[in-house]
Design a protein around this motif. Structure first.
Motif, PDB file in Angstrom:
ATOM      1  N   ARG A  96       0.899  -1.177  -0.368  1.00 36.23           N
ATOM      2  CA  ARG A  96       0.348  -0.045  -0.440  1.00 36.23           C
ATOM      3  C   ARG A  96       1.086   0.965   0.013  1.00 36.23           C
ATOM      4  N   ASN A  97       1.629   1.213   0.749  1.00 37.45           N
ATOM      5  CA  ASN A  97       2.603   2.629   0.359  1.00 37.45           C
ATOM      6  C   ASN A  97       3.094   2.893  -0.984  1.00 37.45           C
ATOM      7  N   GLU A 131       2.216   1.756  -3.572  1.00 43.64           N
ATOM      8  CA  GLU A 131       0.841   2.283  -4.416  1.00 43.64           C
ATOM      9  C   GLU A 131       0.827   3.635  -4.398  1.00 43.64           C
TER      10      GLU A 131
END
Length: 159
Positions: A106-107, A109
């Motif tokens: 997620r980071n 992204e």
């Protein structure tokens, strides 16, 4: 056995496309081979599956098939238990490792989104607006054209 493998590969010694190594997630190892590769007893593998630590693939007949990733996970579990960590501790460690991997993805992204927004801002600043064009709201992310007539200040007296 090594001679059989070399004969199947052909005279050049390299793997042919038909005999290329399976993908890491391809469930190809039967339980006896997985047990041998990990140094664990087959019953231990079944127990880990019942506990939800591992989920091997299944054949049409219900037989377990383990992937290379499953083998690596089983080796990690074996290493943790051999170092004295209880099975519930192992479960928690695996959960946390999964969360860390998800957060890292997620980071990445979000970093890509920020980089794209910064590039869009740079591109927007480089393009001059036409002299007679009215001021419009920016189409850039998180950037709005200032509207001097709509400012409002709210002041509240302390009680």
């Amino acid at each position: 056995m090594a001679g059989d493998v070399n004969r199947r590969r052909g005279s050049r010694g390299g793997a042919s496309p038909a005999h290329a190594a399976p993908a890491p997630e391809a469930a190809v190892y039967v339980i006896s081979v997985a047990a041998e590769l990990t140094g664990l007893h087959p019953q231990t593998l079944r127990t880990y599956e019942r506990m939800g630590l591992i989920t091997p693939g299944r054949t049409g007949g219900g037989g377990r098939r383990y992937s290379h990733r499953d083998i690596e996970l089983l080796r990690s579990i074996a290493e943790l238990t051999a170092s004295g960590i209880g099975i519930e501790g192992v479960r928690r460690i695996l959960e946390l490792e999964h969360q860390v991997a998800a957060l890292r993805a997620r980071n990445e992204e979000l970093q890509a989104e920020v980089a794209a927004a910064k590039e869009a801002l740079r591109q927007g600043r480089r393009q001059p607006s036409p002299p007679a064009a009215p001021v419009q709201a920016s189409r850039l992310p998180a950037v709005r054209a200032p509207d001097p007539g709509s400012s409002m200040v709210i002041w509240r007296r302390g009680r």
